[in-house]
Design a protein around this motif. Structure first.
Motif, PDB file in Angstrom:
ATOM      1  N   LEU A  19       0.904  -1.155  -0.014  1.00 26.16           N
ATOM      2  CA  LEU A  19       0.082  -0.047  -0.048  1.00 26.16           C
ATOM      3  C   LEU A  19       0.823   1.231  -0.036  1.00 26.16           C
ATOM      4  O   LEU A  19       0.518   1.848  -0.759  1.00 26.16           O
ATOM      5  CB  LEU A  19      -0.891  -0.027   1.221  1.00 26.16           C
ATOM      6  CG  LEU A  19      -2.101  -1.074   0.968  1.00 26.16           C
ATOM      7  CD1 LEU A  19      -2.959  -1.227   2.332  1.00 26.16           C
ATOM      8  CD2 LEU A  19      -3.012  -0.776  -0.072  1.00 26.16           C
ATOM      9  N   GLY A  20       1.941   1.180   0.973  1.00 23.20           N
ATOM     10  CA  GLY A  20       2.629   2.420   0.886  1.00 23.20           C
ATOM     11  C   GLY A  20       3.445   2.366  -0.504  1.00 23.20           C
ATOM     12  O   GLY A  20       3.484   3.786  -0.885  1.00 23.20           O
ATOM     13  N   GLY A  21       3.930   1.531  -1.015  1.00 22.42           N
ATOM     14  CA  GLY A  21       4.556   1.611  -2.450  1.00 22.42           C
ATOM     15  C   GLY A  21       3.549   2.227  -3.572  1.00 22.42           C
ATOM     16  O   GLY A  21       3.851   3.237  -4.111  1.00 22.42           O
ATOM     17  N   TYR A  22       2.404   1.862  -3.447  1.00 26.07           N
ATOM     18  CA  TYR A  22       1.660   2.443  -4.412  1.00 26.07           C
ATOM     19  C   TYR A  22       1.317   3.939  -4.211  1.00 26.07           C
ATOM     20  O   TYR A  22       1.223   4.461  -5.033  1.00 26.07           O
ATOM     21  CB  TYR A  22       0.176   1.554  -4.228  1.00 26.07           C
ATOM     22  CG  TYR A  22      -0.703   1.969  -5.562  1.00 26.07           C
ATOM     23  CD1 TYR A  22      -0.627   1.620  -6.759  1.00 26.07           C
ATOM     24  CD2 TYR A  22      -1.890   2.664  -5.203  1.00 26.07           C
ATOM     25  CE1 TYR A  22      -1.413   2.078  -7.882  1.00 26.07           C
ATOM     26  CE2 TYR A  22      -2.752   3.286  -6.201  1.00 26.07           C
ATOM     27  CZ  TYR A  22      -2.713   2.957  -7.299  1.00 26.07           C
ATOM     28  OH  TYR A  22      -3.305   3.184  -8.617  1.00 26.07           O
ATOM     29  N   TRP A  23       1.057   4.128  -2.713  1.00 31.16           N
ATOM     30  CA  TRP A  23       0.829   5.507  -2.440  1.00 31.16           C
ATOM     31  C   TRP A  23       2.104   6.404  -2.554  1.00 31.16           C
ATOM     32  O   TRP A  23       1.873   7.626  -3.335  1.00 31.16           O
ATOM     33  CB  TRP A  23       0.831   5.675  -1.127  1.00 31.16           C
ATOM     34  CG  TRP A  23       0.160   6.914  -0.425  1.00 31.16           C
ATOM     35  CD1 TRP A  23      -0.734   7.664  -1.076  1.00 31.16           C
ATOM     36  CD2 TRP A  23       0.672   7.787   0.771  1.00 31.16           C
ATOM     37  NE1 TRP A  23      -0.911   8.904  -0.203  1.00 31.16           N
ATOM     38  CE2 TRP A  23       0.150   8.973   0.835  1.00 31.16           C
ATOM     39  CE3 TRP A  23       1.681   7.484   1.550  1.00 31.16           C
ATOM     40  CZ2 TRP A  23       0.359   9.776   1.740  1.00 31.16           C
ATOM     41  CZ3 TRP A  23       1.959   8.420   2.257  1.00 31.16           C
ATOM     42  CH2 TRP A  23       1.321   9.412   2.615  1.00 31.16           C
ATOM     43  N   ARG A  24       3.369   5.971  -2.666  1.00 28.03           N
ATOM     44  CA  ARG A  24       4.376   6.681  -3.236  1.00 28.03           C
ATOM     45  C   ARG A  24       4.539   6.962  -4.592  1.00 28.03           C
ATOM     46  O   ARG A  24       5.051   7.944  -5.061  1.00 28.03           O
ATOM     47  CB  ARG A  24       5.863   6.019  -2.548  1.00 28.03           C
ATOM     48  CG  ARG A  24       6.078   6.296  -1.105  1.00 28.03           C
ATOM     49  CD  ARG A  24       7.293   5.767  -0.796  1.00 28.03           C
ATOM     50  NE  ARG A  24       8.537   6.093  -1.732  1.00 28.03           N
ATOM     51  CZ  ARG A  24       9.804   5.605  -1.478  1.00 28.03           C
ATOM     52  NH1 ARG A  24      10.097   5.375  -0.465  1.00 28.03           N
ATOM     53  NH2 ARG A  24      10.637   6.057  -2.446  1.00 28.03           N
ATOM     54  N   ARG A  25       4.390   5.838  -5.243  1.00 37.20           N
ATOM     55  CA  ARG A  25       3.988   6.000  -6.842  1.00 37.20           C
ATOM     56  C   ARG A  25       3.302   7.056  -7.186  1.00 37.20           C
ATOM     57  O   ARG A  25       3.565   8.023  -8.254  1.00 37.20           O
ATOM     58  CB  ARG A  25       3.490   4.660  -7.216  1.00 37.20           C
ATOM     59  CG  ARG A  25       4.118   4.355  -8.888  1.00 37.20           C
ATOM     60  CD  ARG A  25       3.663   3.031  -9.215  1.00 37.20           C
ATOM     61  NE  ARG A  25       1.977   3.202  -9.767  1.00 37.20           N
ATOM     62  CZ  ARG A  25       1.783   3.342 -11.148  1.00 37.20           C
ATOM     63  NH1 ARG A  25       2.652   3.046 -11.939  1.00 37.20           N
ATOM     64  NH2 ARG A  25       0.610   3.449 -11.381  1.00 37.20           N
ATOM     65  N   LEU A  26       2.087   7.036  -6.456  1.00 35.26           N
ATOM     66  CA  LEU A  26       0.999   7.890  -6.884  1.00 35.26           C
ATOM     67  C   LEU A  26       1.624   9.395  -6.614  1.00 35.26           C
ATOM     68  O   LEU A  26       1.572  10.623  -7.441  1.00 35.26           O
ATOM     69  CB  LEU A  26      -0.141   8.104  -6.218  1.00 35.26           C
ATOM     70  CG  LEU A  26      -1.192   6.742  -6.498  1.00 35.26           C
ATOM     71  CD1 LEU A  26      -2.443   6.843  -5.735  1.00 35.26           C
ATOM     72  CD2 LEU A  26      -1.306   6.944  -8.156  1.00 35.26           C
ATOM     73  N   LEU A  27       2.276   9.750  -5.456  1.00 32.06           N
ATOM     74  CA  LEU A  27       2.890  10.942  -5.244  1.00 32.06           C
ATOM     75  C   LEU A  27       3.988  11.372  -6.064  1.00 32.06           C
ATOM     76  O   LEU A  27       4.143  12.461  -6.329  1.00 32.06           O
ATOM     77  CB  LEU A  27       3.601  10.825  -3.577  1.00 32.06           C
ATOM     78  CG  LEU A  27       2.380  10.692  -2.405  1.00 32.06           C
ATOM     79  CD1 LEU A  27       3.237  10.830  -1.382  1.00 32.06           C
ATOM     80  CD2 LEU A  27       1.319  11.977  -2.580  1.00 32.06           C
ATOM     81  N   ARG A  28       4.770  10.476  -6.344  1.00 38.15           N
ATOM     82  CA  ARG A  28       5.905  10.833  -7.306  1.00 38.15           C
ATOM     83  C   ARG A  28       5.370  11.254  -8.730  1.00 38.15           C
ATOM     84  O   ARG A  28       6.001  11.887  -9.324  1.00 38.15           O
ATOM     85  CB  ARG A  28       7.000   9.524  -7.662  1.00 38.15           C
ATOM     86  CG  ARG A  28       8.221   9.737  -8.113  1.00 38.15           C
ATOM     87  CD  ARG A  28       9.039   8.644  -8.496  1.00 38.15           C
ATOM     88  NE  ARG A  28       8.312   7.532  -9.362  1.00 38.15           N
ATOM     89  CZ  ARG A  28       8.321   6.437  -9.032  1.00 38.15           C
ATOM     90  NH1 ARG A  28       8.829   5.777  -8.114  1.00 38.15           N
ATOM     91  NH2 ARG A  28       7.610   5.638  -9.772  1.00 38.15           N
TER      92      ARG A  28
END
Lengths: 61, 144, 218, 225
Positions: A19-28
């Motif tokens: 979940l954190g990885g997907y979130w970070r992807r969105l933020l990037r």
């Protein structure tokens, strides 16, 4: 009945990672888009360059 | 044009309804019970066998990893032999599914043991042993 | 970032915290399985939210094919992506739970198989979107695939169910009262709500990013 | 021109060009022969194992050859710039879809007949015990495969990596058809009556209906531009 806390920890850790990885992807992606928009605003006629992120495909016309 | 979509949608809905109706009512057998195995066992053929681990039948040799137990369903029993460590939920009085072959020597040679648990989730204070019938019902998949 | 999106994000974070408290603080240790059962509070909400996400893909795809509204296409794209993430979590936590409980990481059991097929179908959906450069064509093709995939799921489910099963019947979806202690149900519901909020947050953000992407490259 | 007539014309055009060139059929016949070799090498001479795996192997052969054949379904239109021609067909475009499905169905059934004969000869299997039952099962399974396959073939015809994308999209969607067909074929080869696998046949029929209907409803959206 043993508790298998390590398995519980692994499951929650993995879920947090995904979940954190997907979130970070969105933020990037968001950061890149903002930067791109700003650059586009400054120089209108420059040739477009696609961002180098492994994100989703950038639609082209 | 609109009529095409209405008719098409209706056909799809009908097919899906039929599928779901058939899916819920179909009483497929996912594994054989000891009684069924006893009735028509073919040596060397692969089966999935499901039943209750009978009380007092479990013997485990930690050094050689020999696991012996008996699966029963109330009418018939099948002796099972396996090499390896049983899963945590596996134990006497619980349900289990084993994959393997029927041996001509009169026992079931299991290659994989899977603990089958009932869908009851109990708080510690209400920890009564699940009834035999209830477990069998779960085992047969009729609890859906 | 819109304020609504930010609020949704905070709500999701709050919900996840509450879910963790419920899962580890409030819900008691399960009698037969022990503490490993606590994985369920991740495992079950993840798949329910994934089903919701793929349902949204279906509806959005139909709407897109009907009126060609670009917004519906973006919603389908975002929802499919988030749904795949949640399906992945469901499969991974299921495997981790299965090892100590069933004694195996993976077995070709009905539920495991059908969920993994669903996972692969929607991965293919995302792959199709990624491989078509023309935006409008990608939207049309993806909409068709989104419809086929969603209609295929019940077929996959029952065919695999008849094929073989080991997974216990779904506790919550069963008619009648769930055979579960109320505390477990409450903990599960809190986690489900938290995951729904998270789904809403991710999807809203992804939809907005997709729109911005189109604006930048238009 | 009526709907049925347009369907027939598309089918006729495909059959005629295939009859003249025999490109796909020749290649697929050779491919089926090679598959037979592969199965033999992979499984060895163990009769018992072969019998147990036969229905699965048979359908594996059908599907692999079907993938090769269906992947070429829209090749002629794409390479000879006939795509615009398809677009110019008056009226409902789903007639084209149905014509293409029929053409692919016939082609696949031909290849499957060849594969069955090859299996019967080289693996010494008696297929003649219940020919009607076998035809019903194989027909239902192949129809589902052709219905989705044609839709996806049209979809991937314009994609860069279509050789990869086509099977990647098609195979997972086809799991219900595959399972049902293999189970029903197994029962037929063991001499069981069709009623014993009635639920599998019901699944196949439901799947065929759904796939065909979705194809008819959505083919317009795939064909345009």
């Amino acid at each position: 009945m043993p508790d298998n806390w390590s398995f519980v920890l692994a499951a929650y850790g993995l879920a947090a990672l995904v979940l954190g990885g997907y979130w970070r992807r969105l933020l990037r992606l968001e950061r890149e888009l903002v930067a791109l928009e700003r650059r586009r605003g400054a120089t209108r006629d420059e040739p477009r360059s696609a961002p180098t992120s492994p994100g989703p495909p950038i639609p082209r016309r | 044009m609109r009529a095409k979509f209405v008719v098409g949608g209706a056909v799809i809905a009908l097919a899906l309804t039929y599928m779901i109706y058939a899916g819920v009512t179909q009483s497929a057998v996912y594994f054989v019970t000891p009684a069924e195995l006893r009735a028509s066992a073919v040596a060397g053929k692969a089966y999935r066998l499901g039943g209750m681990v009978l009380l007092g039948s479990l013997r485990w040799e930690p050094r050689t990893l020999d696991l012996h137990f008996t699966l029963g369903d109330g009418t018939a029993i099948v002796p099972v032999r396996h090499k390896g460590t049983p899963p945590d939920l596996f134990g006497e009085g619980r349900g289990a599914v084993v994959e393997g072959t029927w041996s001509a020597d009169g026992y079931f040679r299991a290659s994989l043991i899977l603990a089958k648990h009932s869908e009851e989730y109990k708080a510690p204070h209400g920890a009564s042993q699940a009834g035999y019938k209830e477990l069998l019902r779960t085992l047969k998949g009729e609890g859906r | 970032m819109t304020s609504r999106e930010r609020a949704l994000g905070w709500l999701a974070g709050l919900g996840l915290t509450a879910g963790l408290v419920m899962a580890f603080g409030v819900a008691p240790r399960e009698a037969t399985q022990g503490n490993v059962q606590r994985i369920m509070y991740l495992h079950v909400p993840a798949i329910l939210v994934a089903y919701l996400a793929f349902g949204v893909v279906l509806v959005a795809s139909v709407i897109y094919l009907w009126g060609r509204a670009a917004g519906a296409d973006r919603l389908a794209h975002a929802s499919a992506e988030v749904g795949v993430v949640f399906t992945g979590i469901n499969i991974a936590t299921g495997a981790i739970w299965g090892k100590p409980t069933w004694g195996t990481w993976w077995t070709w059991d009905a539920r495991l198989t059908s969920v993994s097929i669903m996972f692969v179908i929607y991965l293919g959906y995302l792959l199709l979107r990624a491989m078509i450069e023309d935006r409008e064509r990608a939207a049309r093709f993806a909409a068709v695939l989104g419809i086929v995939a969603a209609l295929d799921i019940p077929l996959v489910h029952f065919s695999v169910y008849w094929w073989r099963t080991l997974h216990q019947p779904p506790t919550l979806l069963r008619p009648g009262s769930p055979p579960m202690d109320p505390t477990f149900v409450l903990a599960l519901m809190v986690n489900l709500a938290a995951f729904m909020l998270l789904y809403g947050y991710f999807t809203a953000k992804r939809v907005r990013l997709l729109r911005q992407e189109e604006e930048v490259f238009a | 021109m009526t709907y049925a007539r347009r369907t027939w014309i598309v089918l006729w055009k495909d059959l005629l060009s295939e009859r003249r060139s025999k490109e796909t059929l020749n290649a697929l016949f050779f491919f089926a022969l090679l598959l037979l070799f592969l199965f033999q090498f992979a499984l060895g001479a163990d009769r018992e194992r072969l019998t147990a795996a036969l229905p699965g192997l048979l359908w594996l052969g059908f599907i692999l050859s079907g993938l090769v054949g269906l992947g070429r379904a829209f090749l002629a239109e794409r390479e000879n710039d006939c795509w615009e021609g398809l677009l110019l067909v008056p009226g409902d475009k789903s007639a084209i879809y149905l014509g293409k499905v029929a053409g692919n169905l016939i082609l696949m059934l031909l290849v499957e007949a060849i594969l069955l004969v090859l299996f019967a000869v080289f693996f010494d299997i008696d297929l003649g015990a219940h020919p009607i039952r076998l035809i019903v099962v194989i027909g239902l399974g192949t129809l589902g495969f052709a219905a989705v396959g044609t839709l996806f073939a049209a979809m991937t015809a314009h994609v860069r990596a279509r050789e990869v994308l086509f099977p990647v999209l098609l195979l997972p969607v086809q799991v219900p058809v595959l399972l049902g067909a293999v189970k029903a074929t197994e029962a037929v080869l063991l001499g069981e009556p069709l009623s014993a696998v009635g639920h599998w046949l019901g699944l196949l029929a439901a799947a065929d209906t759904i796939y065909l209907t979705v194809g008819v409803l959505t083919f317009d959206a795939i064909l345009e531009a």
